[in-house]
Write a protein that holds these residues in place. Structure first.
Motif, PDB file in Angstrom:
ATOM      1  N   GLY A 107      17.569  -6.471  -2.272  1.00 20.33           N
ATOM      2  CA  GLY A 107      16.523  -6.053  -1.271  1.00 20.33           C
ATOM      3  C   GLY A 107      16.243  -4.807  -1.420  1.00 20.33           C
ATOM      4  O   GLY A 107      17.323  -3.916  -1.441  1.00 20.33           O
ATOM      5  N   ILE A 108      15.150  -4.162  -0.895  1.00 15.06           N
ATOM      6  CA  ILE A 108      14.762  -2.718  -0.477  1.00 15.06           C
ATOM      7  C   ILE A 108      13.971  -2.632   0.535  1.00 15.06           C
ATOM      8  O   ILE A 108      13.168  -3.362   1.116  1.00 15.06           O
ATOM      9  N   LEU A 109      14.755  -1.701   1.336  1.00 15.47           N
ATOM     10  CA  LEU A 109      13.879  -1.246   2.579  1.00 15.47           C
ATOM     11  C   LEU A 109      13.366  -0.084   2.511  1.00 15.47           C
ATOM     12  O   LEU A 109      13.951   0.886   1.796  1.00 15.47           O
ATOM     13  N   ILE A 110      12.122  -0.050   2.945  1.00 13.11           N
ATOM     14  CA  ILE A 110      11.227   1.462   2.698  1.00 13.11           C
ATOM     15  C   ILE A 110      10.321   1.725   3.823  1.00 13.11           C
ATOM     16  O   ILE A 110       9.876   1.037   4.487  1.00 13.11           O
ATOM     17  N   THR A 111      10.298   2.858   3.870  1.00 13.34           N
ATOM     18  CA  THR A 111       9.341   3.598   4.905  1.00 13.34           C
ATOM     19  C   THR A 111       8.454   4.397   3.741  1.00 13.34           C
ATOM     20  O   THR A 111       8.388   5.379   3.298  1.00 13.34           O
ATOM     21  N   PRO A 112       7.192   3.748   3.550  1.00 14.48           N
ATOM     22  CA  PRO A 112       6.098   4.141   2.484  1.00 14.48           C
ATOM     23  C   PRO A 112       5.651   5.551   2.897  1.00 14.48           C
ATOM     24  O   PRO A 112       5.166   5.773   4.161  1.00 14.48           O
ATOM     25  N   ASN A 113       5.466   6.276   1.995  1.00 10.34           N
ATOM     26  CA  ASN A 113       4.982   7.673   2.240  1.00 10.34           C
ATOM     27  C   ASN A 113       3.411   7.725   2.043  1.00 10.34           C
ATOM     28  O   ASN A 113       2.636   8.398   2.776  1.00 10.34           O
ATOM     29  N   ASP A 114       3.072   6.689   1.304  1.00 11.29           N
ATOM     30  CA  ASP A 114       1.572   6.386   1.175  1.00 11.29           C
ATOM     31  C   ASP A 114       1.443   4.832   1.419  1.00 11.29           C
ATOM     32  O   ASP A 114       2.015   4.111   0.495  1.00 11.29           O
ATOM     33  N   SER A 115       1.022   4.317   2.475  1.00  5.87           N
ATOM     34  CA  SER A 115       0.908   3.101   2.708  1.00  5.87           C
ATOM     35  C   SER A 115       0.156   2.295   1.706  1.00  5.87           C
ATOM     36  O   SER A 115       0.303   0.914   1.271  1.00  5.87           O
ATOM     37  N   LYS A 116      -0.961   2.631   0.920  1.00  5.39           N
ATOM     38  CA  LYS A 116      -1.685   2.112   0.162  1.00  5.39           C
ATOM     39  C   LYS A 116      -1.272   2.084  -1.429  1.00  5.39           C
ATOM     40  O   LYS A 116      -1.130   1.362  -2.232  1.00  5.39           O
TER      41      LYS A 116
END
Length: 330
Positions: A93-102
């Motif tokens: 699994g990967i946890l991510i805080t997106p820099n660009d949501s799209k």
């Protein structure tokens, strides 16, 4: 291409130095379950605390944690490279805080197609369904809290508002801005809003943005900032003009430096969020998926609390002492 190679090298170094301890849970292929964490940057105290929370939970669960980050707030390419490398390395699994949501969405979809559980932390992708689950602060609520506080603290005084926003394409910035406006009871078309600038959540850019706003509208008396670094940058610009006593700043974060600024009056109020909990809960969810095959789904609210040095009637808040006890960073 050079940047992509640099991001790959950085990820590999982090892989070698960020493993959990203990016997570990076993995936289908045997050995330790692998978990990935990708944050927006590796310097912001919020993401440092997030990484700390993930590492502690990984050690507790006996799983291997690999971490990576964008080189700057807004670096989608670096995050995509890190995500692809983690999938190739066999993370569960990967946890991510997106820099660009799209822009991150195609990479998330590819990972999920390969059976990787994807959990967004703090910032949802657009659409939110591009991730299996979201563990985050209710950013609209966080904005509403400081908006309502600012409205009460202004006590009927005419507002001249500047907003220190995030960056285009990042949903968390849109949600916090929207929440502040709703909490204050105005829209972006209201004449009270006299200046809006993007800061990338950065202190130096926050200072520059505030300098620009003060040139445009010298009578600004209320500032909303996307986060505490941007807020403190704005304060520096305001102080340089000798106006620190008559401009109110409200923001969102709850880091220890920000709470200290609430305590000494540089910031009037902040909505405190809890990054350690986001990451710890995310790691636990991936471990559960590895053991049972059950995927986390939907939205999990990880909490928010208004911190203010001076309470206002009709607005629930905690004092700076509570903020210090629950803050993150240094």
């Amino acid at each position: 291409m050079l940047f992509a190679a640099t991001a790959t090298v950085t990820l590999c170094v982090l892989t070698l130095t960020s493993c959990g301890s203990g016997s570990g849970s076993s995936g289908k292929g045997g050995g330790k379950v692998k978990v990935g964490l990708i944050t927006k940057t590796d310097t912001n105290p919020f993401f440092v605390k997030m990484r700390e929370g993930a590492q502690k939970e990984a050690e507790k669960k006996g799983v291997q944690l690999t971490t990576a980050a964008g080189k700057y707030d807004g670096d989608n390419g670096g995050q995509v490279t890190a995500l692809e490398n983690m999938v190739s390395a066999g993370v569960k699994g990967i946890l991510i805080t997106p820099n660009d949501s799209k822009a991150i969405v195609p990479a998330l979809e590819k990972a999920r197609a390969k059976g990787v559980l994807v959990i967004a932390l703090d910032t949802p992708p657009e659409p939110q369904s591009a991730a299996d689950a979201l563990f985050a602060t209710d950013n609209v609520k966080a904005g509403k809290l400081i908006g309502a506080y600012a409205k009460a603290a202004m006590q009927g005084k005419e507002a001249k508002i500047a907003t220190m926003d995030l960056s285009p394409g990042v949903s968390v910035g849109v949600q916090r801005h929207q929440g502040f406006m709703e909490g204050y009871g105005i829209t972006d078309k209201d004449p009270a809003l006299v200046c809006s600038q993007d800061t990338g959540g950065d202190r130096a850019k926050g200072q520059t943005a505030m300098e620009n706003c003060l040139q445009k509208a010298p009578d600004i008396n209320l500032v909303y900032a996307i986060n505490e670094p941007a807020a403190l940058g704005a304060y520096t610009a305001i102080k340089a003009k000798g106006r620190e006593k008559d401009v109110m700043i409200v923001t969102i974060d709850g880091g220890c430096e920000g709470v200290a600024a609430v305590k000494d009056g540089r910031i009037a109020a902040t909505s405190q969020q809890y990054p350690l909990k986001m990451a710890a809960d995310g790691v636990a969810a991936i471990v559960d998926y590895a053991k049972t095959g059950k995927k986390a789904s939907g939205y999990t609210d990880t909490g928010v609390q208004l911190i203010a040095a001076k309470a206002q009637p009709g607005v629930e808040s905690e004092d700076a002492g509570f903020g210090v006890d629950n803050c993150w960073g240094k």
